[in-house]
Design an enzyme around this catalytic site. Structure first.
Site, mmCIF file in Angstrom:
data_model
loop_
_atom_site.group_PDB
_atom_site.id
_atom_site.type_symbol
_atom_site.label_atom_id
_atom_site.label_comp_id
_atom_site.label_asym_id
_atom_site.label_seq_id
_atom_site.Cartn_x
_atom_site.Cartn_y
_atom_site.Cartn_z
ATOM 1 N N HIS A 112 50.873 37.690 33.958
ATOM 2 C CA HIS A 112 50.341 38.373 35.140
ATOM 3 C C HIS A 112 48.962 37.840 35.514
ATOM 4 O O HIS A 112 48.658 37.633 36.697
ATOM 5 C CB HIS A 112 50.290 39.879 34.864
ATOM 6 C CG HIS A 112 49.772 40.686 35.998
ATOM 7 N ND1 HIS A 112 48.526 41.279 35.982
ATOM 8 C CD2 HIS A 112 50.308 41.007 37.203
ATOM 9 C CE1 HIS A 112 48.330 41.933 37.104
ATOM 10 N NE2 HIS A 112 49.397 41.780 37.870
ATOM 11 N N GLU A 115 49.303 34.440 37.206
ATOM 12 C CA GLU A 115 49.721 34.626 38.604
ATOM 13 C C GLU A 115 48.518 34.942 39.488
ATOM 14 O O GLU A 115 48.377 34.404 40.593
ATOM 15 C CB GLU A 115 50.762 35.737 38.673
ATOM 16 C CG GLU A 115 51.120 36.201 40.063
ATOM 17 C CD GLU A 115 51.153 37.722 40.189
ATOM 18 O OE1 GLU A 115 50.543 38.249 41.137
ATOM 19 O OE2 GLU A 115 51.802 38.362 39.339
ATOM 20 N N HIS A 116 47.639 35.827 39.013
ATOM 21 C CA HIS A 116 46.433 36.167 39.773
ATOM 22 C C HIS A 116 45.506 34.960 39.930
ATOM 23 O O HIS A 116 44.944 34.716 40.999
ATOM 24 C CB HIS A 116 45.682 37.306 39.089
ATOM 25 C CG HIS A 116 46.175 38.662 39.446
ATOM 26 N ND1 HIS A 116 45.363 39.630 40.014
ATOM 27 C CD2 HIS A 116 47.386 39.245 39.316
ATOM 28 C CE1 HIS A 116 46.058 40.742 40.218
ATOM 29 N NE2 HIS A 116 47.294 40.527 39.792
ATOM 30 N N GLU A 133 43.493 47.626 37.951
ATOM 31 C CA GLU A 133 44.921 47.844 38.186
ATOM 32 C C GLU A 133 45.530 48.631 37.022
ATOM 33 O O GLU A 133 46.342 49.544 37.223
ATOM 34 C CB GLU A 133 45.616 46.489 38.343
ATOM 35 C CG GLU A 133 47.053 46.559 38.825
ATOM 36 C CD GLU A 133 47.664 45.187 39.026
ATOM 37 O OE1 GLU A 133 48.866 45.127 39.326
ATOM 38 O OE2 GLU A 133 46.942 44.169 38.882
#
Length: 427
Positions: free
Chosen positions: A55, A58-59, A135
């Protein structure tokens, strides 16, 4: 007749010498091009100390390369009217863009740049880790999100497939450039990457560009993730909330299992729409929940069936009793009308997913990664249409043979024990 399902457009497929697959589908009526790179790597491919790394990568893809700043990445796409995005799941990571067909070279260049040349600047990395920690905190404050993470963790106790995609604060804080590059060198193998494009596209031109951008990636032997082994169990989180959120689950099936489509239909008949059994009994007849849904999450080697709903604390016991009874009853008396309706709804969902270039490239990439081929729509429909009531009921009975998973949050004192829930499912 299923005449809609035989109108498959031509899909051209080329495999580069290093193993990366390029697949395109020309859609003459579309003036835009949607393209993306799918990597057959997701959160389940992470080691314990890498939890959340897919994740984060991806960021970080949009935070600067050797040639572009984060601002320049966004400007190069938006200057030609396009958009760019990325997503991480349990088994895949994707990087996608949409532009006019005449600007596809721009989108390809940006995608190649962020996948091959990302800088992973220390300052940008620190900022993005802070964003992901926010998040993570947002999930902790959102019962509807938190409970599904807990559900997966319990269903696959102590296994990579069950870990939340975001990671934990400790693992997120620990990541550095070296960790990122080591993971990508190991997992971003050309042999498990698909570049897919649809719309106003030219296959030969995209292959030539892909060879230039990605042809230098070294071939890497794909590493198989740890097998997913359903365990089941429960997690009860008592909180002072207005509603209790409950998820009841059972071991499901891989999308490669011969009974997958029968299980999908059983799930839909039970809780897939306004005419489903759970919706009718729980929402319409008893007013126990605003909504209730059954779902089936298939993975490459396992699967998870579940039912999710929210209700008042005073109603949790009745909701659970009704849910168990509806589920058990559905294994015994599914009607032909329910079958016809569920099959029709599945066909509509299949066609709807193929009505946009974005839906088409996702289908292309996932099927090539999973099956090594494109599965024609009419092949799927023939399998669905051939299913009988007995087969769908047997699929439901197979689900109910497993031990349950329960995740619950809020005012949940009235919930029965897991043992009582299990015995109620089996009758």
């Amino acid at each position: 007749m299923n005449h809609h399902f035989v109108r498959e457009k031509r899909i051209d497929i080329t495999r580069l010498p290093n193993g990366l697959t390029v697949a395109t589908e020309q859609m003459p009526e579309i003036a835009t091009a949607t393209l993306g790179v799918w990597v057959g790597t997701g959160s389940r491919h992470e080691m314990a100390h890498e939890h959340g790394l897919s994740h984060l990568i991806e960021h970080m893809a949009f935070k600067g390369t050797a040639r572009r700043s984060a601002r320049q990445i966004a400007e190069d796409i938006e200057n030609v009217g396009g958009d760019i995005n990325a997503a991480t799941s349990v088994e895949h990571t994707s990087y996608t863009a949409r532009v006019l067909g005449e600007n596809i070279d721009v989108a390809l260049d940006v995608l190649g740049d962020i996948l091959i040349n990302s800088a992973f600047d220390a300052a940008e990395l620190a900022r993005e880790k802070s964003v992901i920690l926010q998040e993570y905190a947002a999930v902790e404050d959102t019962p509807d999100d938190l409970i599904y993470d807990a559900f997966m963790e319990v269903a696959y106790g102590g296994q990579p497939i069950g870990r939340p995609i975001l990671g934990t604060p400790d693992t997120i804080k620990s990541f550095d450039e070296a960790t990122i590059r080591a993971f990508m060198a190991r997992e971003y193998a050309p042999g498990k990457m698909v570049l897919a494009a649809a719309g106003d596209v030219d296959h030969a031109r995209i292959v030539d560009t892909a060879e230039r951008l990605f042809g230098g990636m070294p071939s890497v032997d794909a590493r198989e993730p740890e097998s997913g082994l359903y365990s089941g169990g429960e997690r009860r989180i008592s909180r002072k909330l207005e509603q209790a959120t409950l998820v009841l689950g059972l071991p499901g099936l891989s999308f490669k299992d011969p009974d997958y489509y029968a299980t999908h239909l059983f799930t839909h008949i039970l809780g897939g729409g306004l005419t489903s059994r759970l919706w009718h009994e729980v929402r319409e007849n008893r007013g126990l929940a605003y909504s209730i849904d059954a779902f089936h999450w298939p993975f490459s080697d396992t699967g998870l069936f579940g039912i999710g709903a929210g209700t008042a604390g005073s109603d949790v016991r009745e909701l659970m009793d009704v849910t168990r009874e509806c589920t058990r009853q559905a294994t015994a008396d599914i009607s032909e009308i329910e079958m016809v309706r569920a099959k029709a709804q599945m066909k509509v969902a299949l066609l709807t997913a193929l009505e946009t270039p974005g839906g088409r490239i996702e289908r292309i990439a996932r099927q090539l990664l999973s099956w090594g081929r494109i599965v024609p729509s009419d092949e799927i429909v023939l399998k669905v249409d051939a299913l009988t009531v007995d087969q769908v009921q047997e699929a439901g009975k197979r689900l109910l043979c497993g031990d349950p998973t329960l995740a619950a949050i809020g005012p949940i004192k009235g919930l029965p024990s897991l043992e009582k829930i299990a015995s109620g499912l089996r009758g």
